[in-house]
Design a protein around this motif. Structure first.
Motif, short mmCIF file in Angstrom:
data_model
loop_
_atom_site.label_atom_id
_atom_site.label_comp_id
_atom_site.label_asym_id
_atom_site.label_seq_id
_atom_site.Cartn_x
_atom_site.Cartn_y
_atom_site.Cartn_z
N LYS A 12 10.78 -14.34 -21.01
CA LYS A 12 9.93 -13.18 -21.25
C LYS A 12 9.56 -13.02 -22.73
CE LYS A 12 11.69 -10.39 -17.40
NZ LYS A 12 12.39 -9.14 -17.02
N GLU A 13 10.40 -13.52 -23.61
CA GLU A 13 10.20 -13.31 -25.04
C GLU A 13 8.99 -14.10 -25.53
OE1 GLU A 13 12.58 -14.21 -29.17
OE2 GLU A 13 13.76 -13.82 -27.35
N ILE A 14 7.94 -13.39 -25.92
CA ILE A 14 6.68 -14.01 -26.31
C ILE A 14 6.86 -14.93 -27.51
CG2 ILE A 14 4.34 -13.58 -27.13
CD1 ILE A 14 4.36 -10.98 -25.56
N PHE A 15 7.66 -14.49 -28.48
CA PHE A 15 7.85 -15.29 -29.70
C PHE A 15 8.50 -16.63 -29.36
CE2 PHE A 15 10.48 -16.41 -33.46
CZ PHE A 15 9.45 -16.65 -34.35
N LEU A 16 9.54 -16.62 -28.53
CA LEU A 16 10.20 -17.87 -28.15
C LEU A 16 9.28 -18.74 -27.31
CD1 LEU A 16 12.66 -19.68 -28.14
CD2 LEU A 16 13.59 -18.36 -26.23
N ASN A 17 8.51 -18.12 -26.43
CA ASN A 17 7.54 -18.88 -25.63
C ASN A 17 6.55 -19.63 -26.52
OD1 ASN A 17 8.48 -18.24 -23.10
ND2 ASN A 17 7.17 -16.45 -22.86
N SER A 18 6.03 -18.94 -27.52
CA SER A 18 5.03 -19.57 -28.39
C SER A 18 5.64 -20.71 -29.20
CB SER A 18 4.41 -18.52 -29.32
OG SER A 18 5.39 -17.95 -30.17
N ILE A 19 6.89 -20.53 -29.64
CA ILE A 19 7.56 -21.59 -30.41
C ILE A 19 7.77 -22.83 -29.55
CG2 ILE A 19 9.73 -22.27 -31.52
CD1 ILE A 19 9.96 -19.44 -32.60
N LEU A 20 8.32 -22.63 -28.35
CA LEU A 20 8.58 -23.77 -27.47
C LEU A 20 7.28 -24.43 -27.03
CD1 LEU A 20 11.52 -22.40 -25.26
CD2 LEU A 20 11.62 -24.14 -27.05
N GLN A 21 6.27 -23.63 -26.75
CA GLN A 21 4.99 -24.19 -26.35
C GLN A 21 4.41 -25.08 -27.45
OE1 GLN A 21 2.00 -21.27 -25.18
NE2 GLN A 21 1.49 -22.58 -23.45
N GLU A 22 4.51 -24.61 -28.69
CA GLU A 22 4.00 -25.39 -29.81
C GLU A 22 4.81 -26.67 -29.99
OE1 GLU A 22 3.02 -24.94 -34.61
OE2 GLU A 22 3.96 -23.29 -33.50
N GLN A 23 6.14 -26.58 -29.87
CA GLN A 23 6.99 -27.74 -30.04
C GLN A 23 6.71 -28.80 -28.97
OE1 GLN A 23 9.20 -28.45 -32.39
NE2 GLN A 23 9.19 -26.53 -33.51
N PHE A 24 6.53 -28.38 -27.73
CA PHE A 24 6.30 -29.34 -26.65
C PHE A 24 4.93 -30.00 -26.74
CE2 PHE A 24 9.92 -27.39 -24.35
CZ PHE A 24 10.56 -28.58 -24.00
N LEU A 25 3.98 -29.35 -27.46
CA LEU A 25 2.67 -29.96 -27.65
C LEU A 25 2.77 -31.27 -28.42
CD1 LEU A 25 0.34 -26.94 -28.53
CD2 LEU A 25 0.25 -28.38 -26.48
N TYR A 26 3.82 -31.40 -29.23
CA TYR A 26 3.99 -32.59 -30.07
C TYR A 26 4.85 -33.66 -29.40
CZ TYR A 26 2.01 -29.68 -33.76
OH TYR A 26 1.19 -28.89 -34.51
N THR A 27 5.27 -33.42 -28.18
CA THR A 27 6.05 -34.43 -27.46
C THR A 27 5.12 -35.29 -26.61
OG1 THR A 27 6.46 -33.08 -25.48
CG2 THR A 27 8.00 -32.84 -27.34
N GLU A 28 5.51 -36.51 -26.39
CA GLU A 28 4.70 -37.44 -25.59
C GLU A 28 5.04 -37.37 -24.11
OE1 GLU A 28 5.19 -41.32 -27.17
OE2 GLU A 28 4.18 -40.89 -29.07
N ASP A 29 6.23 -36.86 -23.77
CA ASP A 29 6.73 -36.98 -22.41
C ASP A 29 6.62 -35.72 -21.58
OD1 ASP A 29 7.43 -39.58 -22.94
OD2 ASP A 29 9.49 -39.08 -23.50
N TYR A 30 6.41 -34.55 -22.20
CA TYR A 30 6.54 -33.29 -21.47
C TYR A 30 5.31 -32.39 -21.61
CZ TYR A 30 11.42 -34.75 -21.52
OH TYR A 30 12.58 -35.47 -21.38
N GLN A 31 5.00 -31.69 -20.51
CA GLN A 31 3.95 -30.68 -20.50
C GLN A 31 4.58 -29.37 -20.04
OE1 GLN A 31 0.70 -31.44 -17.82
NE2 GLN A 31 -0.53 -29.72 -18.57
N LEU A 32 4.45 -28.31 -20.83
CA LEU A 32 5.16 -27.06 -20.58
C LEU A 32 4.26 -26.03 -19.90
CD1 LEU A 32 7.85 -25.51 -21.12
CD2 LEU A 32 6.74 -24.59 -23.17
#
Length: 228
Positions: A12-32
């Motif tokens: 639910k935490e918007i701040f944590l969601n945005s951080i994880l979403q941004e981090q996963f954008l830079y991974t080659e293996d995962y789509q969040l």
């Protein structure tokens, strides 16, 4: 290019969601993908399949044991990372096939959890019959990612499809299939194999009429044959 593994985050935490979403954008293996409430979470898992789940246990509104029981029964999936604040104790819930991660955590720690799961489970539970047709043996499902349509398989249909898919373009005798799948000898008078093969063909046709292979029965031989 290999398909990315899909992740569903329940947070639910918007701040944590945005951080994880941004981090996963830079991974080659995962789509969040993200669900911010239980209603959205259930809606998303009912409408499509995900390879991995990340759950914040601290935000579950209802009885946690009931939530985990319903969630794991719905997914029949062991690729679940559950995180929580360090001062909480979730020892009693460790029989729900969860990998526990204490919060706060580093992103690399989460990636290590996912990578370890991928190495041990993903190759066994996911195969692509076509680019958009996924066969998930552990969940007994074939799934069309283009229209999100899925067909559930029986246990024997799952074993049949798995064995045929692993032996593509190889002629297999009825006797071999009966022995491998049912553990019976060829001299037993049964139409069990033909019945299961017929039903499996129907389900494959529903999931994708233009599948790039066909199931053949010629001179007593079965083969999952690529159409090239």
């Amino acid at each position: 290019m290999e398909k990315k593994h899909t992740l569903l985050l329940y947070e639910k935490e918007i701040f944590l969601n945005s951080i994880l979403q941004e981090q996963f954008l830079y991974t080659e293996d995962y789509q969040l993908f993200i669900a911010q409430n239980e209603k959205k979470l259930l809606e998303m898992i009912n409408n499509r399949l995900f390879d991995f789940f990340i759950l914040n246990l601290d935000i579950v509104n209802n009885n946690l044991a009931t939530f985990l029981k319903n969630f794991t029964e719905c997914n029949k999936h062991e690729n679940i990372v559950a995180y929580y604040f360090e001062n909480k104790n979730y020892e009693e819930y460790k029989n729900y096939n969860l990998s526990f991660l204490k919060k706060p955590f580093k992103f690399n720690t989460l990636l290590n959890y996912l990578d370890n799961m991928k190495k041990t489970d993903f190759s066994l539970s996911n195969n692509y019959l076509m680019e958009h047709i996924q066969f998930i043996a552990i969940k007994k499902i074939i799934y069309n990612s283009n229209n999100h349509y899925q067909e559930h398989l029986t246990e024997k249909e799952t074993y049949l499809l798995d064995y045929l898919n692993k032996n593509r373009n190889i002629n297999i005798t009825k006797a071999d299939l009966l022995k491998k799948i049912w553990g019976v000898n060829e001299d037993i008078n049964t139409h069990t194999l033909e019945t299961h093969m017929y039903r499996l063909r129907l389900k494959l046709n529903k999931i994708e009429p233009n599948l790039s292979f066909s199931l053949l029965n010629q001179n007593g031989l079965y083969c999952m044959k690529d159409n090239v």
